[in-house]
Design an enzyme around this catalytic site. Structure first.
Site, short mmCIF file in Angstrom:
data_model
loop_
_atom_site.label_atom_id
_atom_site.label_comp_id
_atom_site.label_asym_id
_atom_site.label_seq_id
_atom_site.Cartn_x
_atom_site.Cartn_y
_atom_site.Cartn_z
N LYS A 1 1.02 -1.30 -0.25
CA LYS A 1 -0.31 -0.11 -0.21
C LYS A 1 1.14 1.39 -0.16
CE LYS A 1 0.39 -1.34 4.64
NZ LYS A 1 0.45 -2.83 5.04
N GLU B 1 -5.77 -5.76 -4.48
CA GLU B 1 -6.77 -6.13 -2.86
C GLU B 1 -5.37 -6.53 -1.32
OE1 GLU B 1 -9.53 -5.95 -1.21
OE2 GLU B 1 -10.24 -6.71 -3.85
N VAL C 1 -5.08 -3.26 1.47
CA VAL C 1 -6.36 -2.49 1.84
C VAL C 1 -6.61 -3.38 2.66
CG1 VAL C 1 -8.34 -0.71 2.42
CG2 VAL C 1 -5.87 -0.17 0.52
N ILE D 1 -10.07 -8.97 3.51
CA ILE D 1 -11.30 -8.05 3.24
C ILE D 1 -11.53 -7.57 1.68
CG2 ILE D 1 -12.80 -6.77 3.59
CD1 ILE D 1 -11.86 -5.64 6.99
N LYS E 1 -3.30 3.22 2.96
CA LYS E 1 -4.67 2.92 2.50
C LYS E 1 -5.81 3.66 1.51
CE LYS E 1 -3.31 -1.02 5.48
NZ LYS E 1 -4.02 -1.86 6.91
N GLY F 1 -2.23 -9.91 8.71
CA GLY F 1 -1.79 -12.34 9.18
C GLY F 1 -1.96 -12.60 7.83
#
Length: 437
Positions: A105, A129, A132, A136, A205, A302
């Site tokens: 990012k 993807e 950020v 999710i 982000k 993670g």
């Protein structure tokens, strides 16, 4: 069909997770992508560790440039981070006609326009993807799922480290320093946590999300950034008494005269779902004119959550590998020649409600002086707490919530309040967002 060959740059936490998940779910991923996706080359400074992790299933090198120049590689996955070498590697991969998947990012927030322009000119994709909110799928939601909407605003808890610290301060009454030390002990905070606790990571982000939401260039340098280092357990407790929770939010809003782009500690009504996101979890609220408010929640970091996003990008790129570049979804949702030049508003022009904590002398007339100054600046008070001084002390805390007003008016009032003989120390000022859907 012929497999897609991937070069992995960095096999640390996220890179290792990517290798593990891709290997474990290979059959399922192949069924989704329509062809096998295989990591055939890995670059990492620790060659021996990389070899032990891959078990001889991929070529391992200490030279990342060797991978981006390898003609057999179709997609380069950049997971080394930073602004310098990573930028060189990504641009060289693009120049060599390779698609890029990245979780970086910081790189895209600072150099995104250059990188996306290079990719468009070369007819390749840059997918991000994982950059950020970890696992999710917020990029795909904004870029594709909500494409029918005129996005009004986005507000998100997009840094797990700071959310953990604030959760611990609220739940256990810890000081900021103690909560940070706890986060470092548990591995939620880096040895040098500056980017997290000063709001820089969240600003990277929200900068990307603002570009996706509004069709504007990536403009990290125009983001207003405040961290959580000055927050006290006292402020968190007073916010609770008033029915609010304090979270570090990344916020971007559409306004009549420009766009807001800001990161700062924010009071949110405790009844809002996002106010109850605790620990290292992330959550993003997106408000569209057609769909209303939508909430996206999950693990923002993670090994495997972030790997989930990396591999989702790999599948997307694989599906579109042979597609006409003109018919692919644009990197920033809007076509590159259709980006808006509407400005990012300076923080002085942003309108918000405010939390003010003032430490004042406990004597008659003080409150009248303060309210007069606020009234002179056109600032009205919505709620107030006045705390009695502790035994033996001569100062008391006054806590006020204001109605919505412009930031420059609040700044002017604070200067005058701090100049009063009755004021002890600086005024604590936090912004408040209702986040109504």
């Amino acid at each position: 069909m012929k497999p897609i060959n991937v070069g992995l740059l960095g096999i640390g936490t996220v890179g290792g997770g990517t290798w593990t998940v891709l290997t474990r779910n290979q059959e399922e991923i192949t069924r989704r992508a329509g062809r096998p996706i295989q990591i055939t080359a890995v670059a990492d400074r620790d060659v021996e560790r990389a070899k032990s992790m891959t078990g001889g299933a991929a070529r391992v090198t200490g030279d990342a440039f060797e991978v981006v120049r390898d003609p057999s590689i179709d997609i380069v996955v950049e997971l080394i981070g930073g602004y310098t070498v990573a930028k060189q590697l990504v641009l060289e991969a693009i120049a060599n006609g390779k698609h890029v998947v990245t979780a970086n990012k910081a790189l895209l927030a600072v150099h995104g326009q250059e990188i996306f322009a290079a990719a468009q000119a070369k007819g390749v994709m840059v997918a991000f993807e994982a950059a950020v909110a970890g696992g999710i799928p917020i990029i795909k939601a904004v870029r594709e799922g909500l494409t029918a909407n005129r996005i009004d605003w986005i507000a998100g808890i997009i840094n797990g480290t700071t959310n953990y610290i604030l959760s611990e301060m609220r739940d256990k009454g810890l000081t900021f320093a103690d909560a940070l030390a706890d986060a470092q002990r548990l591995g939620y905070a880096e040895a040098d946590p500056t980017f997290d606790i000063e709001g820089v990571d969240a600003a990277h982000k929200i900068t990307l999300l603002s570009a996706l939401a509004f069709g504007i260039p990536v403009q990290f340098e125009r983001a207003h950034i405040e961290g959580i280092t000055k927050l006290t357990a006292e402020d968190i407790r007073y916010a609770e008494e008033l029915g609010y929770r304090i979270k570090l939010l990344g916020i971007t809003k559409r306004k009549a005269d420009g766009f807001e782009l800001r990161v700062h500690p924010t009071l949110i009504p405790a009844k809002r779902l996002i106010a109850n996101v605790e620990g290292v979890m992330n959550a993003v609220v997106v408000k569209g004119d057609a769909v209303g408010a939508t909430l996206y929640y999950g693990r923002g970091a993670g090994a495997e959550p972030t790997a989930s996003a990396v591999i989702a990008d790999l599948v997307d790129v694989t599906r579109l590998h042979t597609a006409d570049p003109e018919h692919r979804v644009p990197h920033l949702a809007f076509r590159a020649d259709q980006l808006s030049d509407t400005p990012i508003l300076p923080i002085s022009e942003v309108e918000s409600a405010y939390y003010l904590r003032l430490r004042v002398q406990d004597k008659p007339g003080v409150l009248a002086d303060i309210t007069r100054i606020l009234a002179d600046q056109g600032i009205s008070i919505d709620a107030m707490l006045q705390k009695e001084p502790s035994e033996g002390e001569q100062q008391a805390n006054i806590i006020m919530l204001t109605h919505v007003t412009r930031e420059k008016q609040v700044d002017a009032a604070i200067v005058r309040i701090e100049a009063l003989d009755s004021t002890v120390g600086a005024v604590t000022r936090l912004r408040l967002e209702e986040l109504n859907g």
